[in-house]
Design a protein around this motif. Structure first.
Motif, PDB file in Angstrom:
ATOM      1  N   GLY A  54       0.779  -1.238   0.000  1.00 57.50           N
ATOM      2  CA  GLY A  54       0.000   0.000   0.000  1.00 57.50           C
ATOM      3  C   GLY A  54       0.804   1.277   0.000  1.00 57.50           C
ATOM      4  N   VAL A  55       2.119   1.179  -0.109  1.00 57.03           N
ATOM      5  CA  VAL A  55       2.953   2.389  -0.180  1.00 57.03           C
ATOM      6  C   VAL A  55       2.738   3.060  -1.529  1.00 57.03           C
ATOM      7  CG1 VAL A  55       5.322   3.272  -0.149  1.00 57.03           C
ATOM      8  CG2 VAL A  55       4.651   1.430   1.420  1.00 57.03           C
ATOM      9  N   ARG A  56       2.554   4.388  -1.510  1.00 57.77           N
ATOM     10  CA  ARG A  56       2.299   5.126  -2.733  1.00 57.77           C
ATOM     11  C   ARG A  56       3.585   5.770  -3.273  1.00 57.77           C
ATOM     12  NH1 ARG A  56      -1.871   6.595   0.728  1.00 57.77           N
ATOM     13  NH2 ARG A  56      -1.142   8.753   0.875  1.00 57.77           N
ATOM     14  N   GLN A  57       3.439   6.623  -4.256  1.00 56.26           N
ATOM     15  CA  GLN A  57       4.600   7.086  -4.997  1.00 56.26           C
ATOM     16  C   GLN A  57       5.575   7.893  -4.138  1.00 56.26           C
ATOM     17  OE1 GLN A  57       5.102   5.969  -8.187  1.00 56.26           O
ATOM     18  NE2 GLN A  57       7.172   6.682  -7.685  1.00 56.26           N
ATOM     19  N   ALA A  58       5.059   8.739  -3.261  1.00 55.46           N
ATOM     20  CA  ALA A  58       5.965   9.533  -2.419  1.00 55.46           C
ATOM     21  C   ALA A  58       6.849   8.622  -1.569  1.00 55.46           C
ATOM     22  CB  ALA A  58       5.163  10.476  -1.525  1.00 55.46           C
ATOM     23  N   GLY A  59       6.243   7.588  -0.983  1.00 55.82           N
ATOM     24  CA  GLY A  59       7.005   6.645  -0.186  1.00 55.82           C
ATOM     25  C   GLY A  59       8.000   5.860  -1.020  1.00 55.82           C
ATOM     26  N   LEU A  60       7.588   5.462  -2.215  1.00 57.15           N
ATOM     27  CA  LEU A  60       8.490   4.720  -3.103  1.00 57.15           C
ATOM     28  C   LEU A  60       9.666   5.589  -3.544  1.00 57.15           C
ATOM     29  CD1 LEU A  60       5.848   2.849  -5.294  1.00 57.15           C
ATOM     30  CD2 LEU A  60       7.227   1.896  -3.430  1.00 57.15           C
ATOM     31  N   ASN A  61       9.407   6.861  -3.767  1.00 62.15           N
ATOM     32  CA  ASN A  61      10.498   7.779  -4.112  1.00 62.15           C
ATOM     33  C   ASN A  61      11.479   7.909  -2.953  1.00 62.15           C
ATOM     34  OD1 ASN A  61       9.328   8.231  -6.606  1.00 62.15           O
ATOM     35  ND2 ASN A  61       8.388  10.176  -6.023  1.00 62.15           N
ATOM     36  N   ALA A  62      10.951   7.982  -1.729  1.00 63.79           N
ATOM     37  CA  ALA A  62      11.825   8.067  -0.552  1.00 63.79           C
ATOM     38  C   ALA A  62      12.674   6.809  -0.425  1.00 63.79           C
ATOM     39  CB  ALA A  62      10.981   8.275   0.703  1.00 63.79           C
ATOM     40  N   LEU A  63      12.070   5.655  -0.698  1.00 61.22           N
ATOM     41  CA  LEU A  63      12.818   4.401  -0.662  1.00 61.22           C
ATOM     42  C   LEU A  63      13.936   4.406  -1.691  1.00 61.22           C
ATOM     43  CD1 LEU A  63      13.285   1.424   0.134  1.00 61.22           C
ATOM     44  CD2 LEU A  63      11.443   0.811  -1.451  1.00 61.22           C
ATOM     45  N   ALA A  64      13.635   4.837  -2.900  1.00 62.36           N
ATOM     46  CA  ALA A  64      14.637   4.856  -3.969  1.00 62.36           C
ATOM     47  C   ALA A  64      15.818   5.754  -3.621  1.00 62.36           C
ATOM     48  CB  ALA A  64      13.992   5.320  -5.278  1.00 62.36           C
ATOM     49  N   ASN A  65      15.561   6.801  -2.825  1.00 63.03           N
ATOM     50  CA  ASN A  65      16.610   7.766  -2.483  1.00 63.03           C
ATOM     51  C   ASN A  65      17.368   7.424  -1.205  1.00 63.03           C
ATOM     52  OD1 ASN A  65      16.218   9.482  -4.720  1.00 63.03           O
ATOM     53  ND2 ASN A  65      14.460  10.455  -3.722  1.00 63.03           N
ATOM     54  N   THR A  66      17.038   6.298  -0.570  1.00 64.29           N
ATOM     55  CA  THR A  66      17.757   5.932   0.652  1.00 64.29           C
ATOM     56  C   THR A  66      19.186   5.531   0.338  1.00 64.29           C
ATOM     57  OG1 THR A  66      16.941   3.648   0.501  1.00 64.29           O
ATOM     58  CG2 THR A  66      15.714   5.168   1.922  1.00 64.29           C
ATOM     59  N   THR A  67      20.044   5.720   1.322  1.00 65.25           N
ATOM     60  CA  THR A  67      21.430   5.281   1.225  1.00 65.25           C
ATOM     61  C   THR A  67      21.726   4.314   2.367  1.00 65.25           C
ATOM     62  OG1 THR A  67      22.165   7.194   2.524  1.00 65.25           O
ATOM     63  CG2 THR A  67      22.208   7.402   0.126  1.00 65.25           C
ATOM     64  N   TYR A  68      22.690   3.456   2.156  1.00 64.48           N
ATOM     65  CA  TYR A  68      23.073   2.468   3.169  1.00 64.48           C
ATOM     66  C   TYR A  68      23.634   3.202   4.388  1.00 64.48           C
ATOM     67  CZ  TYR A  68      25.238  -1.723   5.172  1.00 64.48           C
ATOM     68  OH  TYR A  68      25.602  -2.761   6.002  1.00 64.48           O
ATOM     69  N   ALA A  69      22.997   3.002   5.542  1.00 66.70           N
ATOM     70  CA  ALA A  69      23.333   3.765   6.751  1.00 66.70           C
ATOM     71  C   ALA A  69      24.393   3.035   7.566  1.00 66.70           C
ATOM     72  CB  ALA A  69      22.078   4.003   7.584  1.00 66.70           C
ATOM     73  N   ARG A  70      25.647   3.330   7.294  1.00 67.17           N
ATOM     74  CA  ARG A  70      26.748   2.636   7.960  1.00 67.17           C
ATOM     75  C   ARG A  70      26.776   2.897   9.460  1.00 67.17           C
ATOM     76  NH1 ARG A  70      29.942   0.596   3.994  1.00 67.17           N
ATOM     77  NH2 ARG A  70      29.668   1.507   1.909  1.00 67.17           N
ATOM     78  N   ARG A  71      26.468   4.116   9.860  1.00 69.72           N
ATOM     79  CA  ARG A  71      26.473   4.427  11.300  1.00 69.72           C
ATOM     80  C   ARG A  71      25.376   3.660  12.027  1.00 69.72           C
ATOM     81  NH1 ARG A  71      26.036  10.004  13.230  1.00 69.72           N
ATOM     82  NH2 ARG A  71      24.437  10.241  11.633  1.00 69.72           N
ATOM     83  N   THR A  72      24.271   3.440  11.353  1.00 77.52           N
ATOM     84  CA  THR A  72      23.196   2.652  11.949  1.00 77.52           C
ATOM     85  C   THR A  72      23.654   1.224  12.199  1.00 77.52           C
ATOM     86  OG1 THR A  72      21.364   3.952  11.076  1.00 77.52           O
ATOM     87  CG2 THR A  72      20.935   1.618  11.445  1.00 77.52           C
ATOM     88  N   ILE A  73      24.305   0.623  11.212  1.00 75.06           N
ATOM     89  CA  ILE A  73      24.796  -0.747  11.364  1.00 75.06           C
ATOM     90  C   ILE A  73      25.828  -0.822  12.482  1.00 75.06           C
ATOM     91  CG2 ILE A  73      26.051  -2.617  10.228  1.00 75.06           C
ATOM     92  CD1 ILE A  73      23.118  -2.268   9.345  1.00 75.06           C
ATOM     93  N   ALA A  74      26.718   0.160  12.545  1.00 70.07           N
ATOM     94  CA  ALA A  74      27.724   0.178  13.612  1.00 70.07           C
ATOM     95  C   ALA A  74      27.063   0.264  14.982  1.00 70.07           C
ATOM     96  CB  ALA A  74      28.685   1.351  13.404  1.00 70.07           C
ATOM     97  N   ALA A  75      26.032   1.095  15.105  1.00 71.30           N
ATOM     98  CA  ALA A  75      25.324   1.226  16.384  1.00 71.30           C
ATOM     99  C   ALA A  75      24.586  -0.055  16.745  1.00 71.30           C
ATOM    100  CB  ALA A  75      24.344   2.404  16.310  1.00 71.30           C
ATOM    101  N   ASP A  76      24.007  -0.698  15.743  1.00 72.16           N
ATOM    102  CA  ASP A  76      23.261  -1.932  15.990  1.00 72.16           C
ATOM    103  C   ASP A  76      24.172  -3.056  16.466  1.00 72.16           C
ATOM    104  OD1 ASP A  76      20.625  -3.229  15.828  1.00 72.16           O
ATOM    105  OD2 ASP A  76      21.596  -4.515  14.342  1.00 72.16           O
ATOM    106  N   ARG A  77      25.430  -3.016  16.068  1.00 65.20           N
ATOM    107  CA  ARG A  77      26.386  -4.054  16.468  1.00 65.20           C
ATOM    108  C   ARG A  77      27.033  -3.763  17.817  1.00 65.20           C
ATOM    109  NH1 ARG A  77      24.108  -5.730  12.662  1.00 65.20           N
ATOM    110  NH2 ARG A  77      24.942  -6.560  10.694  1.00 65.20           N
ATOM    111  N   ASN A  78      26.735  -2.598  18.391  1.00 68.48           N
ATOM    112  CA  ASN A  78      27.491  -2.159  19.571  1.00 68.48           C
ATOM    113  C   ASN A  78      26.581  -1.590  20.648  1.00 68.48           C
ATOM    114  OD1 ASN A  78      29.907  -1.666  21.003  1.00 68.48           O
ATOM    115  ND2 ASN A  78      29.928   0.454  20.319  1.00 68.48           N
ATOM    116  N   GLN A  79      25.524  -2.305  20.997  1.00 68.08           N
ATOM    117  CA  GLN A  79      24.586  -1.838  22.025  1.00 68.08           C
ATOM    118  C   GLN A  79      25.018  -2.372  23.394  1.00 68.08           C
ATOM    119  OE1 GLN A  79      20.326  -1.584  20.830  1.00 68.08           O
ATOM    120  NE2 GLN A  79      20.949  -2.887  19.119  1.00 68.08           N
ATOM    121  N   LYS A  80      25.939  -1.661  23.989  1.00 70.04           N
ATOM    122  CA  LYS A  80      26.528  -2.130  25.248  1.00 70.04           C
ATOM    123  C   LYS A  80      25.731  -1.720  26.478  1.00 70.04           C
ATOM    124  CE  LYS A  80      31.306  -2.112  23.557  1.00 70.04           C
ATOM    125  NZ  LYS A  80      32.659  -1.522  23.742  1.00 70.04           N
ATOM    126  N   SER A  81      25.049  -0.583  26.396  1.00 73.27           N
ATOM    127  CA  SER A  81      24.481  -0.011  27.618  1.00 73.27           C
ATOM    128  C   SER A  81      23.440  -0.910  28.275  1.00 73.27           C
ATOM    129  CB  SER A  81      23.870   1.365  27.332  1.00 73.27           C
ATOM    130  OG  SER A  81      22.761   1.255  26.459  1.00 73.27           O
TER     131      SER A  81
END
Length: 293
Positions: free
Chosen positions: A74-101
């Protein structure tokens, strides 16, 4: 019978090389026959989706496949455009691998999260916004203390709501093999929020894609967002909308008005719906009680 005669004829005339070629043709013929049978029987045939990945290498091809899935959801064109423009979030992956607290002791966790400051400022905020918090409790049954504790814990009362692009972060986590299925509904949720105009592809939030004053995951934001100020738009970067949405979320997850939220009391287990870490739940209960007095 005809097929058996055909095989016998081939085996009698083929050389070693032609046998190999014949085997290859049979494999291809088997696939074509299978697909034809599926079509004749009216069965759906779906191409294999691009696999998840633990590096950026397959991200773009995966996005193209995910776009088709998002569109079916059910995602429409605006959402699909946002998906197409995403970039691989390296800092997100680094944070996900390092949740120490979350592995710290309760005392250490509360110290790192600034519990004493949250409690002191939280008491003042409760007095300063007494009518607002009273209205929330009347409507949803959730007392001020727990909402203020969440607000303080998540974003220091809105002073820091993150510096990562929400859509890129949540889409990256969906592509990543570690917890792909968990994050998928939140990626779809983020794209639908773009469709609604609640966020854009540039909206900033936490590294795991959480957004707003209390750091809602996008799927939860989509399902539990409340337009508290009545302006026709749910805005998680507006304190009223965000805290009302938080109270509504807790109520829908089983919060019982007028019942306690300390360990062993009925509402304590609802805190797990907000955050699965035990030390986080314990901290919220302690801070909420001290803020409520």
């Amino acid at each position: 019978m005809i097929f058996q005669l055909f095989r016998r004829s081939l085996s009698q005339s083929a050389t070693a090389n032609t046998r190999k070629e014949t085997a290859q043709r049979r494999a291809g013929g088997w696939l074509a026959t299978t697909l034809s049978a599926a079509l004749l029987c009216g069965l759906p045939y779906t191409a294999m989706a691009a696999p998840c990945g633990n590096t950026s290498a397959g991200f773009d091809s995966w996005k193209r496949d995910f776009a088709a899935e998002a569109k079916r959801a059910g995602v429409r064109q605006a959402g699909l455009n946002a998906l197409a423009n995403t970039t691989y979030a390296r800092r997100t992956i680094a944070a996900d691998r390092n949740q120490k607290s979350f592995r710290y002791s309760l005392e250490k966790f509360m110290q790192i999260r600034g519990a004493n400051t949250i409690i002191a400022q939280g008491r003042k905020r409760k007095v300063r916004n007494a009518d607002f918090f009273a209205a929330l409790e009347r409507k949803y049954g959730v007392p001020a203390g727990i909402l203020i504790a969440i607000h303080g814990m998540e974003t220091a009362f809105g002073n820091y709501m993150g510096d990562s692009q929400v859509v890129s972060a949540i889409v990256t986590l969906t592509y990543d093999c570690r917890r792909s299925e968990f994050f998928k509904p939140h990626a779809i949720g983020a794209l639908k929020l773009v469709d609604r105009g609640a966020i854009t592809g540039a909206t900033k939030g936490a590294k795991h894609g959480e957004l707003g004053h209390t750091q809602f995951l996008p799927g939860n934001a989509l399902n539990y967002g409340v337009d508290w100020d009545g302006n026709g738009r749910v805005d998680f970067y507006n304190m009223g909308d965000a805290l009302a949405s938080t109270a509504y979320f807790l109520r829908k997850k089983g919060w019982k008005p007028g019942r306690g939220y300390q360990q062993g009391e009925p509402n304590y287990k609802v805190l797990k719906q907000w955050n699965a870490a035990t030390v986080y739940q314990q901290s919220l209960a302690i801070m909420g009680r001290k803020i409520d007095g």
